[in-house]
Design a protein around this motif. Structure first.
Motif, PDB file in Angstrom:
ATOM      1  N   TYR A 203     -44.398  65.624  37.882  1.00  0.00           N
ATOM      2  CA  TYR A 203     -44.010  65.582  36.470  1.00  0.00           C
ATOM      3  C   TYR A 203     -44.488  64.277  35.841  1.00  0.00           C
ATOM      4  O   TYR A 203     -44.543  63.243  36.498  1.00  0.00           O
ATOM      5  N   ILE A 204     -44.847  64.371  34.565  1.00  0.00           N
ATOM      6  CA  ILE A 204     -45.358  63.216  33.824  1.00  0.00           C
ATOM      7  C   ILE A 204     -44.825  63.264  32.398  1.00  0.00           C
ATOM      8  O   ILE A 204     -44.351  64.298  31.936  1.00  0.00           O
ATOM      9  N   GLY A 205     -44.923  62.150  31.698  1.00  0.00           N
ATOM     10  CA  GLY A 205     -44.644  62.148  30.272  1.00  0.00           C
ATOM     11  C   GLY A 205     -45.724  62.912  29.542  1.00  0.00           C
ATOM     12  O   GLY A 205     -46.900  62.889  29.947  1.00  0.00           O
ATOM     13  N   MET A 206     -45.366  63.614  28.469  1.00  0.00           N
ATOM     14  CA  MET A 206     -46.327  64.478  27.783  1.00  0.00           C
ATOM     15  C   MET A 206     -47.509  63.705  27.199  1.00  0.00           C
ATOM     16  O   MET A 206     -48.595  64.260  27.034  1.00  0.00           O
ATOM     17  N   PHE A 272     -46.661  61.704  21.706  1.00  0.00           N
ATOM     18  CA  PHE A 272     -45.212  61.886  21.663  1.00  0.00           C
ATOM     19  C   PHE A 272     -44.775  62.382  20.282  1.00  0.00           C
ATOM     20  O   PHE A 272     -45.524  62.282  19.301  1.00  0.00           O
ATOM     21  N   VAL A 273     -43.560  62.884  20.219  1.00  0.00           N
ATOM     22  CA  VAL A 273     -43.004  63.323  18.940  1.00  0.00           C
ATOM     23  C   VAL A 273     -42.339  62.126  18.295  1.00  0.00           C
ATOM     24  O   VAL A 273     -41.474  61.492  18.913  1.00  0.00           O
ATOM     25  N   PRO A 274     -42.727  61.775  17.064  1.00  0.00           N
ATOM     26  CA  PRO A 274     -42.104  60.611  16.420  1.00  0.00           C
ATOM     27  C   PRO A 274     -40.628  60.803  16.156  1.00  0.00           C
ATOM     28  O   PRO A 274     -40.145  61.943  16.065  1.00  0.00           O
ATOM     29  N   ALA A 275     -39.902  59.695  16.041  1.00  0.00           N
ATOM     30  CA  ALA A 275     -38.453  59.745  15.839  1.00  0.00           C
ATOM     31  C   ALA A 275     -38.097  60.213  14.443  1.00  0.00           C
ATOM     32  O   ALA A 275     -36.990  60.684  14.213  1.00  0.00           O
TER      33      ALA A 275
END
Length: 276
Positions: A203-206, A272-275
């Motif tokens: 598994y890894i960060g997207m 990543f998806v922004p906050a």
């Protein structure tokens, strides 16, 4: 690390050494998952703040938070929530820590291109990573041993995956990774190992996902920008910067930049998806 990233880090550390030789370097340490995104944010900030001195290094979420506690870091990068014991330790050092949500990540389960499994549910993933399911034939694949790869224990992703997948969110569970699990020092190391090993899973960060491996659907949902943003992907989580609420100077400025529209656009560009 790429040549470009090495040059960036050298520039970040050395920038402004003349007029600011006696000033301290702002240290950002921690999560390898958001290391590249944090470096990109700092690089962009440095374009208009050339005399600031900032160093960005990885090592894992635990390392980052420990560095914040012992005051060798000004900002801790983390891919897990800070623990209550860590908050208390920071208070003893006179630090009232603030949690800054940098964005959202979908932990991406990856397999080799030669493996034709497309989807696994969370219960099956738990069985694999706990060492209870050991052969791909049990899942409809080849008769071959499953090579299980995990981040090492300093990683926030390691901790999050264990709590949410192996333990199913049960705070009383004591399930651990299987004894044959191979622990890797970074997202990139897992990516490279899966790319060359037909029967590996990890598994890894997207933000690290690329076309050298395949991603699995989890509970029938693929990790995408949209499914992480709308929380339908079952292994989506926040990623953080932790920092003293009483920050000032360059530390305050770079945090403000990270959560600005421009900073959040960089978070998106890094996968990543922004906050917000």
């Amino acid at each position: 690390m790429t040549i470009r990233k090495s040059i960036i880090m050298l520039g970040i550390v050395l920038a402004g050494m003349g007029a600011y030789a006696k000033s301290s370097v702002v240290q950002i340490k921690g999560s390898d998952t958001i290391l590249n995104a944090s470096q990109a944010i700092v690089e962009e900030y440095m374009k208009t703040n050339k005399k600031a001195r900032i160093a960005v290094t990885g090592g894992g979420s635990g390392v980052g938070i420990a560095s914040l506690i012992n005051k060798t870091a000004d900002i801790a990068m983390a891919s897990r929530n800070i623990k209550s014991s860590e908050v208390e330790a920071l208070k003893k050092e006179g630090i009232n820590v603030e949690e800054v949500v940098l964005g959202y990540d979908g932990i991406t389960v990856i397999i080799n291109h030669g493996n034709h499994i497309k989807n696994l549910d969370k219960k099956t993933l738990a069985g694999i990573f706990a060492g209870e399911i050991t052969n791909w034939k049990e899942l409809g694949g080849d008769d071959a041993k499953i090579v299980v790869l995990s981040r090492d224990s300093s990683s926030g992703t390691h901790a999050y995956f264990k709590e949410e997948i192996l333990r199913g969110g049960d705070s009383k569970s004591v399930v651990e990774y299987g004894q044959d699990t191979l622990y890797m020092p970074s997202n990139q190391a897992i990516l490279q190992e899966v790319a060359k090993s037909k029967y590996a899973i990890g598994y890894i960060g997207m933000g690290y996902m690329n076309d050298t491996v395949d991603s699995l659907a989890v509970d029938g949902v693929k990790p995408t920008f949209e499914t992480v943003a709308d929380k339908t992907y079952p292994i989506a989580r926040e990623v953080f910067w932790y920092v003293d609420s009483a920050r000032d100077g360059v530390t305050k400025e770079v945090v403000d930049f990270a959560v600005s529209d421009k900073g959040q656009e960089i978070v998106k560009e890094e996968g990543f998806v922004p906050a917000h």
